[in-house]
Scaffold this active site. Structure first.
Site, PDB file in Angstrom:
ATOM      1  CE  LYS A  98      -5.980  -1.763  38.271  1.00 56.70           C
ATOM      2  NZ  LYS A  98      -5.127  -0.952  38.556  1.00 56.70           N
ATOM      3  NE  ARG A 147      -0.196  -3.339  40.178  1.00 61.25           N
ATOM      4  CZ  ARG A 147      -1.042  -2.396  40.596  1.00 61.25           C
ATOM      5  NH1 ARG A 147      -1.843  -2.633  41.603  1.00 61.25           N
ATOM      6  NH2 ARG A 147      -1.097  -1.239  39.978  1.00 61.25           N
ATOM      7  NE  ARG A 178      -4.397   8.633  38.281  1.00 67.28           N
ATOM      8  CZ  ARG A 178      -4.316   7.311  38.137  1.00 67.28           C
ATOM      9  NH1 ARG A 178      -5.409   6.579  38.034  1.00 67.28           N
ATOM     10  NH2 ARG A 178      -3.153   6.716  38.109  1.00 67.28           N
ATOM     11  NE  ARG A 199      -1.480   7.346  41.979  1.00 68.71           N
ATOM     12  CZ  ARG A 199      -1.991   6.176  41.599  1.00 68.71           C
ATOM     13  NH1 ARG A 199      -3.292   5.986  41.619  1.00 68.71           N
ATOM     14  NH2 ARG A 199      -1.227   5.195  41.227  1.00 68.71           N
ATOM     15  NE  ARG A 245       1.632   3.516  38.017  1.00 65.20           N
ATOM     16  CZ  ARG A 245       0.781   4.543  38.030  1.00 65.20           C
ATOM     17  NH1 ARG A 245       1.210   5.762  37.768  1.00 65.20           N
ATOM     18  NH2 ARG A 245      -0.474   4.348  38.294  1.00 65.20           N
TER      19      ARG A 245
HETATM   20  P1  AMP Z   1      -2.447   1.449  41.854  1.00 68.80           P
HETATM   21  O1  AMP Z   1      -3.092   2.491  42.702  1.00 68.80           O
HETATM   22  O2  AMP Z   1      -3.204   0.151  41.818  1.00 68.80           O
HETATM   23  O3  AMP Z   1      -2.088   1.959  40.475  1.00 68.80           O
HETATM   24  O4  AMP Z   1      -1.050   1.085  42.573  1.00 68.80           O
HETATM   25  C1  AMP Z   1      -0.029   2.062  42.721  1.00 68.80           C
HETATM   26  C2  AMP Z   1       1.300   1.378  42.994  1.00 68.80           C
HETATM   27  O5  AMP Z   1       1.218   0.627  44.220  1.00 68.80           O
HETATM   28  C3  AMP Z   1       1.747   0.361  41.945  1.00 68.80           C
HETATM   29  O6  AMP Z   1       2.406   0.967  40.834  1.00 68.80           O
HETATM   30  C4  AMP Z   1       2.682  -0.519  42.775  1.00 68.80           C
HETATM   31  O7  AMP Z   1       3.930   0.122  42.977  1.00 68.80           O
HETATM   32  C5  AMP Z   1       1.977  -0.575  44.132  1.00 68.80           C
HETATM   33  N1  AMP Z   1       1.049  -1.732  44.210  1.00 68.80           N
HETATM   34  C6  AMP Z   1      -0.310  -1.675  44.300  1.00 68.80           C
HETATM   35  N2  AMP Z   1      -0.839  -2.912  44.346  1.00 68.80           N
HETATM   36  C7  AMP Z   1       0.225  -3.770  44.279  1.00 68.80           C
HETATM   37  C8  AMP Z   1       0.335  -5.186  44.249  1.00 68.80           C
HETATM   38  N3  AMP Z   1      -0.755  -5.987  44.290  1.00 68.80           N
HETATM   39  N4  AMP Z   1       1.575  -5.724  44.167  1.00 68.80           N
HETATM   40  C9  AMP Z   1       2.679  -4.936  44.114  1.00 68.80           C
HETATM   41  N5  AMP Z   1       2.653  -3.597  44.121  1.00 68.80           N
HETATM   42  C10 AMP Z   1       1.432  -3.007  44.203  1.00 68.80           C
END
Ligand code: AMP
Length: 209
Positions: free
Chosen positions: A13, A88, A122, A152, A163
């Protein structure tokens, strides 16, 4: 034009959103990137978010919605946005409706085992956030800024599976939410990066949004 990218963790993404956003001159807004920057800055929001992110859980809706309401006030959001990682949950999607109208949703599809393999490989630059895979980039530093590449904290198999479970439970319902509006395009996220980006740009251009 306002676009949402949906897809499980590790679906590419972020990489896709950055490329497509640049090409289509849209502000790329990643909630994950904003939260990681807050953690790095040691802010109160960052401290709160870290406890959820490290477990693979979602940060509470109210926190994310307030954060995005502020983000949408910035000038660059007025010329169109490409949302990566938001909304989300259905509650976030409903809140987004009060912030802007969404023209298209790109839904990136990929199998969980492919995701686990990708995420474990990654690496992220701790300075500029650039993303690499050890499969294609063996060096331990960033080729753009020379920063150190790190894993990460939420990129381990157990957290990735959690996740993915959270994604299926909380985020997948959004596909129906937007499909009812007839604005979802499904994309196979196992294509080579350049091909996939061109395919998505084509969808967005031919839909003449
Ligand atoms: P990502 O980089 O999009 O994979 O996001 C990493 C982590 O950030 C996710 O696993 C969530 O814990 C948190 N996170 C990111 N965006 C959201 C969102 N819109 N709502 C809730 N938690 C979020």
């Amino acid at each position: 034009m306002n676009i949402i990218f949906l897809g499980p963790p590790g679906s590419g993404k972020g990489t896709m959103a950055e490329r497509v956003g640049k090409e289509m001159k849209l502000a790329h807004i990643s909630t994950g990137d904003i939260l990681r920057a807050e953690i790095k800055a040691g802010s109160e929001l960052g401290g709160l978010a870290k406890s959820y992110i490290d477990k693979g859980a979602l940060v509470p809706d109210s926190v994310i919605i307030d954060m995005m309401r502020e983000r949408f006030k910035q000038d660059d959001a007025k010329g169109g946005v490409l949302l990566d990682g938001f909304p989300r949950t259905v509650a976030q999607a409903e809140a987004l409706d009060s912030l802007t109208a969404i023209d298209a949703v790109i839904n990136l599809e990929v199998d969980v085992q492919v995701i686990v393999n990708r995420v474990i490989a990654r690496r992220v630059c701790e300075q500029c956030g650039c993303v690499y895979s050890v499969k294609t980039h063996a060096a331990s530093d960033c080729s753009k800024c020379g920063g150190k590449l790190v894993i990460r904290p939420d990129d381990n198999e157990q957290t990735v599976r959690e996740r993915f479970r959270v994604y299926e439970e909380q985020t997948q319902p959004l596909i129906d939410f937007y499909a009812q509006r007839g604005i979802v395009s499904n994309v196979d996220a196992t294509m080579p990066i350049e091909e996939e980006a061109a395919y998505i740009i084509d969808i967005l251009n031919t839909e003449k949004i």
